[in-house]
Design an enzyme around this catalytic site. Structure first.
Site, PDB file in Angstrom:
ATOM      1  CB  SER A 149      -0.881   0.006   1.258  1.00  0.00           C
ATOM      2  OG  SER A 149      -1.534   1.249   1.447  1.00  0.00           O
ATOM      3  CE1 TYR A 162      -4.673  -2.133   4.796  1.00  0.00           C
ATOM      4  CE2 TYR A 162      -3.580  -0.059   4.249  1.00  0.00           C
ATOM      5  CZ  TYR A 162      -4.227  -1.217   3.849  1.00  0.00           C
ATOM      6  OH  TYR A 162      -4.406  -1.461   2.508  1.00  0.00           O
TER       7      TYR A 162
END
Length: 257
Positions: A149, A162
């Site tokens: 990401s 995350y």
């Protein structure tokens, strides 16, 4: 003559896409099918995986099978690999897409929530990669694509679970890429920016999303699902044979700032 676009032909290739029943997973699976690949899609929900596989098979005319699987369970992961071998006889491509996001300030999150994100986003990637590696080594060919990401590269407040997981995926990609390249297996990662996936729908209209997420991109908008397909097709294809441990960023210019 050099092969050009023929390098993107995946006729006869077999791909596993975890978390393939929705969002980026389905988009990437459809992209590979459009190039000729056969697919095994996984989800925690068999009906969703089966429905996505049926739609892809109908639209592109290639075999697609959907099954339930839990990427955090080594027994389930091994069963997933065996199912792919039973259905198709080999595994050429693995897209480690399954993942979750639990948001919040660190003092409002529980340790169990932090561990849950690591278990799926990190341990699941490792387990699935481990399970396919022996078969890819046997054929001296493979493509492993991990979903990191932009938050594996830069930080964002209230995202410690995350961001930690996606940073780990980036480093795992680099290390595994070096390990497996001598066996003809290329390991790389895609780093998506803000795509309007089911994971992000709950925050789409918040002030934070408009200012700090979508507002952080040069494009000033959410990514559209088809905009992830090119990266997946490239890394899954023979065109990516010299790509090892790379982070392919698809983020609308977020990390360019």
């Amino acid at each position: 003559m050099l092969p050009g676009v023929k390098q993107f032909d995946m006729t006869g290739r077999v791909a596993i896409v975890t978390g393939g029943s929705k969002g980026l997973g389905t988009a990437m699976a459809a992209g590979l099918a459009s190039c000729g690949a056969d697919l095994l899609l996984t989800s925690r929900h068999a009906d969703e995986a089966e429905a996505a596989a049926a739609e892809i098979a109908e639209n592109f005319g290639h075999r697609a099978v959907g099954i339930a699987s839990d990427v955090t369970d080594p027994v389930a992961v091994e069963a997933m690999v065996l199912r792919a071998l039973e259905e198709f006889g080999k595994i050429d491509i693995l897209i480690n897409n399954a993942g979750i996001n639990i948001r919040g300030p660190i003092d409002e999150l529980t340790y169990e929530e932090f561990k849950q994100v690591q278990d799926i986003n990190v341990n699941g990637v490792w387990l699935c990669s481990q399970a396919v590696t022996p078969y890819m080594k046997q054929q001296n060919y493979g493509r492993i694509i991990n979903l990191s990401s932009t938050l594996g590269l830069v930080g964002l407040a209230n995202r410690t679970p995350y961001a930690t997981s996606k940073g780990a995926v980036a480093q795992m990609t680099r290390a595994l890429g070096l390990e497996l390249a001598p066996h003809g297996i290329n390991v790389n990662a895609i780093c998506p920016g803000p795509f309007l996936t089911p994971m992000n729908v709950p925050i789409a209209e918040t002030k934070e999303a408009k200012e700090s997420i979508v507002g952080a991109t040069a494009c000033q908008r959410w990514g559209e699902l088809q905009e992830i397909q090119g990266a997946a097709i490239f890394l899954a294809s023979d065109a990516a044979s010299y790509m090892v441990g790379s982070m392919l960023v698809v983020d609308g210019g977020w990390t360019a700032k």
